[in-house]
Design a protein around this motif. Structure first.
Motif, mmCIF file in Angstrom:
data_model
loop_
_atom_site.group_PDB
_atom_site.id
_atom_site.type_symbol
_atom_site.label_atom_id
_atom_site.label_comp_id
_atom_site.label_asym_id
_atom_site.label_seq_id
_atom_site.Cartn_x
_atom_site.Cartn_y
_atom_site.Cartn_z
ATOM 1 N N ARG B 2 47.487 46.671 34.677
ATOM 2 C CA ARG B 2 48.510 45.615 34.373
ATOM 3 C C ARG B 2 48.792 45.539 33.306
ATOM 4 O O ARG B 2 48.314 45.095 32.408
ATOM 5 C CB ARG B 2 48.632 44.424 35.312
ATOM 6 C CG ARG B 2 48.406 44.800 36.745
ATOM 7 C CD ARG B 2 48.965 43.663 37.629
ATOM 8 N NE ARG B 2 48.160 42.482 37.244
ATOM 9 C CZ ARG B 2 47.090 42.146 37.934
ATOM 10 N NH1 ARG B 2 46.454 43.054 38.845
ATOM 11 N NH2 ARG B 2 46.427 40.893 38.041
ATOM 12 N N THR B 6 51.277 38.849 30.715
ATOM 13 C CA THR B 6 51.361 37.712 31.804
ATOM 14 C C THR B 6 50.567 38.079 32.947
ATOM 15 O O THR B 6 50.479 37.112 33.793
ATOM 16 C CB THR B 6 52.871 37.526 32.257
ATOM 17 O OG1 THR B 6 53.307 38.637 32.772
ATOM 18 C CG2 THR B 6 53.587 37.335 30.965
ATOM 19 N N MET B 8 51.125 40.267 35.164
ATOM 20 C CA MET B 8 51.997 40.745 36.062
ATOM 21 C C MET B 8 52.352 42.331 35.687
ATOM 22 O O MET B 8 52.210 42.565 34.608
ATOM 23 C CB MET B 8 53.430 39.986 36.204
ATOM 24 C CG MET B 8 53.264 38.652 36.659
ATOM 25 S SD MET B 8 53.069 38.503 38.464
ATOM 26 C CE MET B 8 53.107 36.804 38.662
ATOM 27 N N PRO B 9 52.741 43.060 36.748
ATOM 28 C CA PRO B 9 52.765 44.443 36.338
ATOM 29 C C PRO B 9 54.015 44.823 35.637
ATOM 30 O O PRO B 9 55.067 43.818 35.605
ATOM 31 C CB PRO B 9 52.937 45.248 37.729
ATOM 32 C CG PRO B 9 53.139 44.133 38.715
ATOM 33 C CD PRO B 9 52.639 42.812 38.273
ATOM 34 N N GLY B 31 59.110 37.901 38.326
ATOM 35 C CA GLY B 31 57.875 37.414 37.261
ATOM 36 C C GLY B 31 57.482 38.813 36.878
ATOM 37 O O GLY B 31 56.575 38.796 35.876
#
Lengths: 388, 388
Positions: B2, B6, B8-9, B31
């Motif tokens: 990722r 963050t 997230m991806p 997100g």
């Protein structure tokens, strides 16, 4: 003068937190240009806003340079010093809300005195500077509430004291303090309204808020079982406060509903507010869009939820395992109607890193929907559906 | 891996139009980190996206460099050449939808042949390269529809020919063409579905679309008075097409509803689609969020509108006066429940510059809500509520 190539006005928000982040998303559809003054490139709003200026809200040159690129400036928080606001306004910047209104969020004593003078019901209060002052105020009735006159939020700067020793500990901080009677409330409510510089007002349905250790954990919108008379009283009170204090933009009025059904004002916030996050999914116009409309003096949008609907919001707090992504996948799979909103913040135990909302329909039960929202937030935090 | 700080991806969208713009807004709450490859800094999505790469979707180096910064890439349009998609996939990039599916949007003849082989009902068709071919196909029945095999959109690349002279004019363009029977339909419908790489599918309610001169002007969601059997048939057909063609992300299937109540597939689009813009305001999960979930292989969100609600969307076309802001204020004041979505595009007569939606409840009348939405779009375009 509209300072944007698109012919649409430019709103600048001072502060790069989650409120600015969600306002950035609202600005996309509204079509207005949105800029953020953020302390760093990694703040919540800075991660998703096209036009980020890095600078400090405590620096007049930083804020003034930012304001020069905007038609109007507004705020993600209430920490810009009054003298900076005054300088900007003196120079002709449109500051919304203005310093005259914002000072009531920075000085709780002035807020209390002004509300009292307006006849708005508040807890009994007094300025205090010694343990003796507090004892005199309390008259032997404990607990008594002590509040920092300025700078408190999310439970910080509020102490519920049950003994003389605790009172002395707070006094020892050496900061300006306010004593307030402890109100044994039935529940907490919040009335969220918008007011434009032209004086248009709009009120969202009154919500119930559930706080734990001073932090908002859940919001039920509208407040279940609230009598229409009390709801109207709360909305009218919030609209009146907004008008009397000259608020532009949003005003959130945190209220105690007493066991007798009366209302007392607890706190004020002049910005999008945690008690209004439900409006992204649950109301025609989100509080973030509404704030943009209000500070631009545009006509306000409808605050109405879809007919017969209600919304439950549960704040998402970080847990001890920072890698939330796998738990997020589980939650999406477990309940396709859960709306998770992430703030792009690093996960830390107890930190607000997002929120969860579910919108229920006429056939749904508030308790059941609340349970689903809690389970989602719990799983995201702890990896179990029945955590805290 | 990722590729975001963050945890997230990261989704990269190739193309900076309004679909990417609205996807950027959806990514904020979800997100995930969102990046755009845009031809310029002034494109619709580039104005609101934090992370903009300027480059061409026709350049393999540009697209490959962009893809290297993303976990998965997807598309705002269908114009990335097949050889570039093939190179990316050969190099291991997650391309969603993949080149194998996207080629059906770039080659309408392959699309028709494949759908026919699957037994999906389509208008009768044939590849044509001369006026004689078209005459032979039409067998004397006019009008006949000619379509560019690739590159058409919004009515461009589609000709409804009512005479031999018109047919010859189209043939004279010298481009690969497809002839199709002219279908005298009752109305046009669209079935929008999402499909994830794991094979999960989700279907939005089938909508009615109203086209004028090949441009979508209105969408009624759900399609008023559509029989549940036909709705289910359309949803099942769209899900089956998505699965058979290996689509990941969204698939919009444009349909003719014939006077006999049958369905014929008109066009396919493998991306968020104009017929799904209503979902931003009118469904639990917007098509833009759903596309992000699907291309990331995340569990899909609920496609449901609030109980008993319906949504009307009217596209906002530019008029002759580019200064839209004063008219915008009028529309906000006239109808506080109108949701206007601007694309940040320069106003040009007839250009899609935004859309308007209104969500109606169980007490509301579709015709009345449609009238309100039309009036808003008309006023924004012409400064009068009863324009075109």
């Amino acid at each position: 003068v509209r300072k944007s190539g698109t012919g649409m006005p430019v709103v600048g928000m001072v502060g790069g937190g989650q409120l600015a982040r969600m306002t950035a998303a609202a600005a996309v559809g509204l079509g207005v240009t949105f800029r953020v003054l953020s302390e760093s490139e990694s703040e919540s709003a800075a991660l998703v806003t096209h036009d980020v200026t890095v600078g400090s809200h405590l620096s007049l040159p930083d804020v003034a340079a930012f304001a020069a690129k905007c038609d109007v400036i507004t705020f993600d928080h209430e920490h810009v010093p009054g003298p900076i606001l005054a300088e900007l306004e003196a120079a002709g910047t449109l500051v919304r809300p203005g310093g005259g209104a914002l000072r009531y969020t920075q000085d709780k004593l002035a807020m209390r005195e002004t509300l009292r003078a307006l006849g708005i019901p508040c807890p009994r209060f007094a300025a205090v500077s010694s343990a003796a002052d507090v004892e005199a105020f309390a008259g032997g009735r404990l607990p008594v509430v002590l509040k920092a006159v300025s700078g408190g939020y999310d439970g910080k700067g509020v102490w519920i004291c049950t003994s003389t020793a605790e009172i002395e500990d707070v006094i020892a901080h050496g900061i300006p303090l306010l004593a307030e009677e402890f109100v044994p409330f039935r529940r907490e409510l919040a009335a969220l309204v918008a007011r434009s510089p032209s004086g248009q007002g709009a009120a969202y349905p009154v919500v119930q808020t559930v706080q734990v250790d001073g932090i908002c954990r859940e919001v039920l919108a509208p407040a279940p079982g609230l009598s229409p008379d009390v709801a109207i009283e709360a909305e009218a009170m919030a609209l009146r406060i907004a008008a009397e204090l000259g608020v532009t933009g949003l005003l959130a009025v945190e209220l105690f509903e007493t066991h007798q059904g009366g209302l007392l004002v607890n706190e004020l916030a002049m910005r999008p507010h945690n008690s209004g996050h439900w409006t992204i999914d649950g109301a025609c116009t989100s509080q973030f869009e509404q704030h943009l409309r209000a500070v631009l003096d545009l006509p306000l949008g409808s605050c109405a939820p879809p007919d017969g609907s209600f919304t439950v919001m549960v704040n998402l707090l970080g847990g001890t395992d920072p890698d939330i992504f796998d738990r997020y996948i589980h939650v999406m799979a477990a309940d396709p109607a859960v709306k998770v909103h992430f703030y792009g913040k690093e996960v830390r135990n107890g930190r607000k890193i997002g929120h969860v909302t579910i919108v229920g329909g006429p056939q749904d039960d508030v308790a059941a929907v609340r349970d689903r929202a809690r389970r989602a937030a719990s799983y995201l935090r702890w990896g179990t559906e029945d955590g805290d």
